[in-house]
Scaffold this motif. Structure first.
Motif, mmCIF file in Angstrom:
data_model
loop_
_atom_site.group_PDB
_atom_site.id
_atom_site.type_symbol
_atom_site.label_atom_id
_atom_site.label_comp_id
_atom_site.label_asym_id
_atom_site.label_seq_id
_atom_site.Cartn_x
_atom_site.Cartn_y
_atom_site.Cartn_z
ATOM 1 N N TRP A 97 40.948 2.547 3.106
ATOM 2 C CA TRP A 97 41.667 3.277 4.161
ATOM 3 C C TRP A 97 41.266 2.781 5.553
ATOM 4 C CZ3 TRP A 97 40.663 9.195 5.306
ATOM 5 C CH2 TRP A 97 41.536 9.618 6.323
ATOM 6 N N LEU A 141 46.106 5.233 4.685
ATOM 7 C CA LEU A 141 45.664 6.307 3.793
ATOM 8 C C LEU A 141 46.537 6.359 2.552
ATOM 9 C CD1 LEU A 141 44.120 8.874 3.030
ATOM 10 C CD2 LEU A 141 45.704 10.170 4.485
ATOM 11 N N ALA A 158 45.757 3.428 0.237
ATOM 12 C CA ALA A 158 44.452 3.563 -0.410
ATOM 13 C C ALA A 158 44.493 4.595 -1.529
ATOM 14 C CB ALA A 158 43.397 3.939 0.628
#
Length: 432
Positions: A216, A241, A244
């Motif tokens: 991230w 984000l 990930a």
């Protein structure tokens, strides 16, 4: 004769009064400190926990401090759960029953407790500020220094079983996977040999703490993550984000992660018994792994990089823990004197004999530690400058709880990456 008896009685009374006064003085002169130390991943290794308490490093360090400072007594209290220590410390501080010192996590964890922690900025010796790293991790936005970084600079990585890796036709010592494509290919080769590629207990998301956040921050950068926490930008629009999280879930979907990861609590035992090739870990457990598998069979490598990353070849790390002085402490000068002692070069060298980690002191060399080139300890020492600070310690308290509580739901497919991100946005909105 009566005069002699009376004189003798008077002398006895005077001596009794002197003795009583001396006893009171000794009692008054005794200085006591209390300290909480986390029962794991800190000054007490898991292997030490199997020994009598007086054989632990931290117990011996306390004894050395007491011997060097006659009249001082330091009471050690072991905190069983570092994850709830902050809430317990806050509650005790509000009730004026907090210990003098407490082993807590750094970053936002202690910044949120700033009102019950003593600012020790003016008490820290200049030599410590010069020779110890990690002060930024214990400094509040207002400039208060809220604690001493612990003696170790923790680093996250994949730990692997060299024997299994070699049996699968791989050579991580000379050619560890650096991209996600190389990593996936290695996992396929390991699975084809009948081994579980990765074991982890995601009831508390170790994978989601040690590895996934690196992907991230690689993609989004720390500034964007803090901006999300402040509500200036949206987690739901943070592509780093979302990517990930999808990558995290894919490792279970592809069979790379143990199938019972969501409920297991024994992944470490599985790795140490040779049932799996890799496990996401940090530096506090190296000695235990080498004791279980043999030092010659334990290796480490940094997480593979995602494509399009802002930077590569790094990992999550830094001084993740510290020791703070509570507002309840009656003698903060003495508490800082103890922390100065605990972080002295001599004591850190003693600590590293028990737990081979990267020291936060900059005046300690790999040669002084006796680390052989190619050993895990030497590799760890070389990782010192390759870390980005812990995501969990950087997240604001308003979102960190849901972040870790809900990660297993994303891994298990019960919540989408977008739904997870939207929940974090709701946490930010509700905190305003």
């Amino acid at each position: 004769m009566k005069k002699i008896i009376a004189l003798m009685l008077a002398v006895v009374m005077v001596l009794a009064m002197v003795a009583a006064m001396t006893g009171c003085a000794k009692k008054t002169d005794e200085q006591k400190l209390t300290i909480w130390i986390n029962g794991k991943d800190s000054y007490i290794s898991s292997s030490e926990q199997e020994l009598p308490q007086d054989q632990w490093y931290i117990s011996k360090a306390i004894s050395r401090f007491e011997q060097a400072n006659p009249g001082v007594k330091v009471e050690l209290i072991v905190s069983a759960d570092g994850e709830t220590a902050h809430q317990t410390f806050k509650a005790d501080a509000m009730a004026n029953t907090a210990p003098d010192m407490a082993n807590l996590w750094t970053g936002q964890n202690i910044i949120a407790l700033e009102d019950v922690i003593t600012d020790i900025s003016g008490l820290i010796p200049a030599e410590d500020k010069e020779n110890i790293t990690g002060w930024d991790a214990v400094t509040s936005p207002s400039g208060k220094i809220l604690g001493y970084p612990t003696s170790d600079n923790q680093v996250c990585f994949y730990m692997y079983n060299k024997q299994i890796i070699a049996e699968c036709g791989l050579d991580f010592e000379n050619n560890a996977p650096k991209t996600m494509e190389e990593f996936d290919a290695a996992c396929e080769a390991i699975a084809a040999k009948g081994y579980t590629p990765i074991v982890s207990d995601e009831s508390f998301p170790w994978y989601g703490c040690y590895i996934m956040p690196y992907w991230w921050v690689q993609k989004s950068g720390m500034d964007r993550i803090i901006s999300d926490c402040e509500g200036k930008t949206k987690f739901a629009e943070d592509e780093g984000l979302l990517e990930a999280l999808e990558l995290y879930r894919s490792h279970l979907d592809k069979g790379y992660l143990n199938s019972d990861a969501l409920t297991s609590a024994n992944s470490w035992n599985k790795f140490c018994s040779g049932e799996a090739a890799m496990t996401p870990r940090e530096s506090s457990v190296v000695a235990d792994a080498e004791a279980a598998l043999g030092a010659e069979n334990v290796g480490i490598f940094l997480p593979p990089d995602v494509s399009g990353a802002q930077y590569t070849g790094k990992t999550i790390g830094g001084p993740g823990q510290c020791i703070v002085v509570s507002k309840d402490c009656k003698n903060p000068e003495l508490a800082v004197k103890f922390l100065h002692f605990l972080n002295s070069k001599e004591e850190v060298l003693e600590f590293l004999k028990v737990q081979p980690k990267i020291p936060t002191r900059t005046d300690i060399t790999a040669e002084e530690l006796g680390y052989k080139e190619g050993s895990v300890s030497a590799d760890l020492f070389g990782y010192a400058g390759q870390t980005v600070y812990w995501i969990d310690n950087s997240l604001y308290p308003s979102v960190s709880g849901d972040f870790y509580n809900l990660l297993p739901a994303v891994l298990g497919g019960k919540m989408s990456a977008l739904e997870f991100a939207q929940d974090l946005d709701n946490c930010v909105a509700n905190a305003k």
